[in-house]
Design an enzyme around this catalytic site. Sequence first.
Site, PDB file in Angstrom:
ATOM      1  N   ASP A  10      10.599 -33.782  48.120  1.00  0.00           N
ATOM      2  CA  ASP A  10       9.822 -32.747  47.410  1.00  0.00           C
ATOM      3  C   ASP A  10       8.554 -32.470  48.213  1.00  0.00           C
ATOM      4  O   ASP A  10       8.247 -33.173  49.190  1.00  0.00           O
ATOM      5  CB  ASP A  10       9.481 -33.212  45.983  1.00  0.00           C
ATOM      6  CG  ASP A  10       8.813 -32.110  45.150  1.00  0.00           C
ATOM      7  OD1 ASP A  10       9.056 -30.921  45.412  1.00  0.00           O
ATOM      8  OD2 ASP A  10       8.044 -32.443  44.231  1.00  0.00           O
ATOM      9  N   SER A  11       7.798 -31.469  47.748  1.00  0.00           N
ATOM     10  CA  SER A  11       6.503 -31.169  48.364  1.00  0.00           C
ATOM     11  C   SER A  11       5.440 -32.168  47.926  1.00  0.00           C
ATOM     12  O   SER A  11       4.428 -32.342  48.595  1.00  0.00           O
ATOM     13  CB  SER A  11       6.056 -29.772  47.932  1.00  0.00           C
ATOM     14  OG  SER A  11       5.958 -29.747  46.510  1.00  0.00           O
ATOM     15  N   TYR A  42       4.329 -25.910  47.781  1.00  0.00           N
ATOM     16  CA  TYR A  42       5.408 -25.101  48.341  1.00  0.00           C
ATOM     17  C   TYR A  42       5.536 -23.752  47.619  1.00  0.00           C
ATOM     18  O   TYR A  42       6.061 -22.804  48.180  1.00  0.00           O
ATOM     19  CB  TYR A  42       6.739 -25.858  48.242  1.00  0.00           C
ATOM     20  CG  TYR A  42       7.060 -26.709  49.453  1.00  0.00           C
ATOM     21  CD1 TYR A  42       6.084 -27.058  50.394  1.00  0.00           C
ATOM     22  CD2 TYR A  42       8.362 -27.168  49.666  1.00  0.00           C
ATOM     23  CE1 TYR A  42       6.404 -27.845  51.489  1.00  0.00           C
ATOM     24  CE2 TYR A  42       8.689 -27.942  50.765  1.00  0.00           C
ATOM     25  CZ  TYR A  42       7.713 -28.274  51.679  1.00  0.00           C
ATOM     26  OH  TYR A  42       8.035 -29.037  52.774  1.00  0.00           O
ATOM     27  N   CYS A  74      13.330 -30.220  44.567  1.00  0.00           N
ATOM     28  CA  CYS A  74      12.291 -29.197  44.538  1.00  0.00           C
ATOM     29  C   CYS A  74      12.988 -27.857  44.358  1.00  0.00           C
ATOM     30  O   CYS A  74      13.762 -27.437  45.229  1.00  0.00           O
ATOM     31  CB  CYS A  74      11.524 -29.234  45.861  1.00  0.00           C
ATOM     32  SG  CYS A  74      10.325 -27.902  46.045  1.00  0.00           S
ATOM     33  N   GLU A 152       0.179 -33.303  39.469  1.00  0.00           N
ATOM     34  CA  GLU A 152      -0.284 -34.178  40.565  1.00  0.00           C
ATOM     35  C   GLU A 152      -1.487 -34.999  40.089  1.00  0.00           C
ATOM     36  O   GLU A 152      -1.561 -36.206  40.340  1.00  0.00           O
ATOM     37  CB  GLU A 152      -0.692 -33.340  41.792  1.00  0.00           C
ATOM     38  CG  GLU A 152       0.451 -32.637  42.507  1.00  0.00           C
ATOM     39  CD  GLU A 152       1.168 -33.515  43.541  1.00  0.00           C
ATOM     40  OE1 GLU A 152       0.551 -34.450  44.066  1.00  0.00           O
ATOM     41  OE2 GLU A 152       2.358 -33.246  43.805  1.00  0.00           O
ATOM     42  N   CYS A 183      10.564 -26.442  37.717  1.00  0.00           N
ATOM     43  CA  CYS A 183       9.835 -27.077  38.813  1.00  0.00           C
ATOM     44  C   CYS A 183       9.848 -28.562  38.496  1.00  0.00           C
ATOM     45  O   CYS A 183       9.592 -28.955  37.348  1.00  0.00           O
ATOM     46  CB  CYS A 183       8.398 -26.552  38.865  1.00  0.00           C
ATOM     47  SG  CYS A 183       7.311 -27.525  39.947  1.00  0.00           S
ATOM     48  N   HIS A 185       7.901 -30.835  39.083  1.00  0.00           N
ATOM     49  CA  HIS A 185       6.631 -31.425  38.637  1.00  0.00           C
ATOM     50  C   HIS A 185       6.504 -31.396  37.108  1.00  0.00           C
ATOM     51  O   HIS A 185       5.783 -32.211  36.533  1.00  0.00           O
ATOM     52  CB  HIS A 185       5.444 -30.649  39.227  1.00  0.00           C
ATOM     53  CG  HIS A 185       5.090 -31.035  40.626  1.00  0.00           C
ATOM     54  ND1 HIS A 185       5.870 -30.696  41.710  1.00  0.00           N
ATOM     55  CD2 HIS A 185       4.039 -31.745  41.119  1.00  0.00           C
ATOM     56  CE1 HIS A 185       5.300 -31.160  42.817  1.00  0.00           C
ATOM     57  NE2 HIS A 185       4.193 -31.804  42.482  1.00  0.00           N
TER      58      HIS A 185
HETATM   59  N1  DGL Z   1       8.172 -29.590  42.773  1.00  0.00           N
HETATM   60  C1  DGL Z   1       8.411 -28.326  43.325  1.00  0.00           C
HETATM   61  C2  DGL Z   1       9.449 -27.507  42.611  1.00  0.00           C
HETATM   62  O1  DGL Z   1      10.332 -28.049  41.984  1.00  0.00           O
HETATM   63  C3  DGL Z   1       7.364 -27.547  44.039  1.00  0.00           C
HETATM   64  C4  DGL Z   1       5.945 -27.544  43.626  1.00  0.00           C
HETATM   65  C5  DGL Z   1       5.086 -26.888  44.702  1.00  0.00           C
HETATM   66  O2  DGL Z   1       4.877 -27.530  45.739  1.00  0.00           O
HETATM   67  O3  DGL Z   1       4.654 -25.737  44.512  1.00  0.00           O
HETATM   68  O4  DGL Z   1       9.475 -26.318  42.690  1.00  0.00           O
END
Ligand code: DGL
Length: 273
Positions: A10-11, A42, A74, A152, A183, A185
């Site tokens: 992931d990012s 990302y 991600c 985060e 996402c 996150h």
């Molecule tokens: N966790 C990521 C996703 O599922 C990306 C979050 C990011 O870096 O913008 O899209």
Amino acid sequence: MAQPHILIFDSGVGGLSVYQAIKATLPDAQYTYLFDNAAFPYGELEDQRLVHRVFALIKATCERHAVDIIVIACNTASTLVLPTLRDALSIPVVGVVPAIKPAAALSQHKAIGLLATPATVNRPYTAQLIADFAKDCRIVSVGTTALVHMAERKLRGEAVNQQDLSAILAPFDSHIDVLVLGCTHFPLLHDEIQAAMGEQVQLIDSGAAIARRIVSLVDNLHIGGATVTTRDHRAYATATPIKADALSEFIHSIGFKHINYSPTFLVRSLHGL
Ligand code: DGL
């Protein structure tokens, strides 16, 4: 069952929500977690840069470790980079994309919320998912980077501001009965999002479906077994994070023994990108 070595990418920390879902199903697998925090978020990264970085980092990690399965945990990366990775690599690459299909099946009101990064809500891949599986539904999309940062911060031990969270979710109207966490996150903020949306809204993410997909790959392709020599899970990042001690403590607490921030092999792989 043979035990595979699974590389999760992931990012940032979002992929740890996917790791937890997979680990709940495959507790004895070997896990390597890789996150590109040097280019985070990302959701605001230019497409070609994202593709080049993900490819370089995954390739370098697979050269270093005998990986059996790659999980691009991600949505922002998966909706763009999967064809490039699958063309170049001979091991299975599992992507995580917004759970539009199950959401459409679940929604009684035929009104779905999609909460994702700005890039994911605008990707042709996402438009195609909606056209293929949710034609009969009204979709309200919110693309947010603020919520990614909030997740985060939570994992670095900071409190979540419930008022800020509610303001981000305000565009979702009262007809929506299913909210897609598009996402990785966002499952890390599941309880806070549920509190803001109310119990009448069902939250749905891709974690459990990804875990099932991995189990079927392991069963059907007879992956793993030979390569796993240690259960010392390892995490790599492309930069030293803010409040590294607090984040490291969390990453250790969920099972990773070694954490390596910006190791030479990753820095080298990004050279010139
Ligand atoms: N966790 C990521 C996703 O599922 C990306 C979050 C990011 O870096 O913008 O899209």
